[in-house]
Design a protein around this motif. Structure first.
Motif, PDB file in Angstrom:
ATOM      1  N   MET A  98       0.832  -1.212   0.000  1.00  0.00           N
ATOM      2  CA  MET A  98       0.000   0.000   0.000  1.00  0.00           C
ATOM      3  C   MET A  98       0.866   1.262   0.000  1.00  0.00           C
ATOM      4  SD  MET A  98      -2.955  -1.168  -0.350  1.00  0.00           S
ATOM      5  CE  MET A  98      -3.833   0.364  -0.252  1.00  0.00           C
ATOM      6  N   ALA A  99       1.958   1.252   0.768  1.00  0.00           N
ATOM      7  CA  ALA A  99       2.870   2.405   0.782  1.00  0.00           C
ATOM      8  C   ALA A  99       3.493   2.604  -0.602  1.00  0.00           C
ATOM      9  CB  ALA A  99       3.957   2.210   1.845  1.00  0.00           C
ATOM     10  N   ASN A 100       3.833   1.506  -1.255  1.00  0.00           N
ATOM     11  CA  ASN A 100       4.423   1.581  -2.590  1.00  0.00           C
ATOM     12  C   ASN A 100       3.419   2.133  -3.599  1.00  0.00           C
ATOM     13  OD1 ASN A 100       6.868   0.913  -4.181  1.00  0.00           O
ATOM     14  ND2 ASN A 100       5.450  -0.407  -5.285  1.00  0.00           N
ATOM     15  N   ILE A 101       2.166   1.713  -3.485  1.00  0.00           N
ATOM     16  CA  ILE A 101       1.121   2.259  -4.354  1.00  0.00           C
ATOM     17  C   ILE A 101       1.063   3.775  -4.192  1.00  0.00           C
ATOM     18  CG2 ILE A 101      -1.401   2.452  -4.592  1.00  0.00           C
ATOM     19  CD1 ILE A 101      -1.527  -0.605  -4.149  1.00  0.00           C
ATOM     20  N   ASN A 102       1.020   4.243  -2.959  1.00  0.00           N
ATOM     21  CA  ASN A 102       0.949   5.692  -2.706  1.00  0.00           C
ATOM     22  C   ASN A 102       2.164   6.423  -3.265  1.00  0.00           C
ATOM     23  OD1 ASN A 102      -1.567   5.616  -1.433  1.00  0.00           O
ATOM     24  ND2 ASN A 102      -0.645   5.098   0.521  1.00  0.00           N
ATOM     25  N   ARG A 103       3.341   5.824  -3.114  1.00  0.00           N
ATOM     26  CA  ARG A 103       4.566   6.448  -3.644  1.00  0.00           C
ATOM     27  C   ARG A 103       4.509   6.545  -5.162  1.00  0.00           C
ATOM     28  NH1 ARG A 103       8.925   4.686  -6.097  1.00  0.00           N
ATOM     29  NH2 ARG A 103       8.422   2.496  -5.760  1.00  0.00           N
TER      30      ARG A 103
END
Length: 152
Positions: free
Chosen positions: A70-75
């Motif tokens: 999820m953090a990677n998606i946001n990045r």
């Protein structure tokens, strides 16, 4: 003579029928901003995320990998590389989600996929395809950010 007149009428009709139309709403500045070709389209990479080969049910590593996912998606959204993402409902094909990446090549997309902890841990496996779609697709993101009430 009648044959020639009929042929001329047919050729003129064909020319009119196949003539390209100019869009009265065309915005050259927007088209340039989003990288549109003359049809308002461009190449993306479409990603089908499938269940990967890691079937471990260990909660801690799985939770960590999916929090990183999820953090990677946001990045990737912040970097302008990811313009569509979302989970799939349960299905017989083991499809878990989709991405549409604003990159032109499979090689670029593969590099981005290797930054995803759930893919690195093999909980998810990406299948990548070049896709030709509306160049305006990234323009939906600002509106998308205004319609969600509760986040993940």
């Amino acid at each position: 003579m009648k044959y020639i007149a009929t042929l001329v009428i047919c050729l003129l009709s064909l020319q009119l029928a196949t003539a390209q139309k100019t869009n009265p709403n065309y915005d050259a500045e927007l088209a340039e901003k989003v990288g549109a070709d003359e049809y308002g389209m461009k190449l993306y990479v479409f990603v089908m995320l499938k269940t990967g080969e890691n079937t471990s049910k260990e909660k801690e590593p799985m939770d960590k990998a999916f929090a990183g996912h999820m953090a990677n998606i946001n990045r990737l959204v912040e970097e302008g590389k990811l313009i569509v993402a979302g989970p799939m409902q349960p299905n017989d094909n083991n499809y878990r989600g989709i991405f549409i990446l604003d990159v032109r090549t499979i090689e670029e997309a593969e590099k981005l996929m290797q930054t995803d902890p759930a893919i690195k841990a093999k909980y998810l496996k990406p299948d990548l395809y070049q896709w030709y779609g509306s160049a305006a697709l990234p323009e939906y993101l600002p509106a998308s950010d205004k319609v969600w009430k509760v986040g993940f």
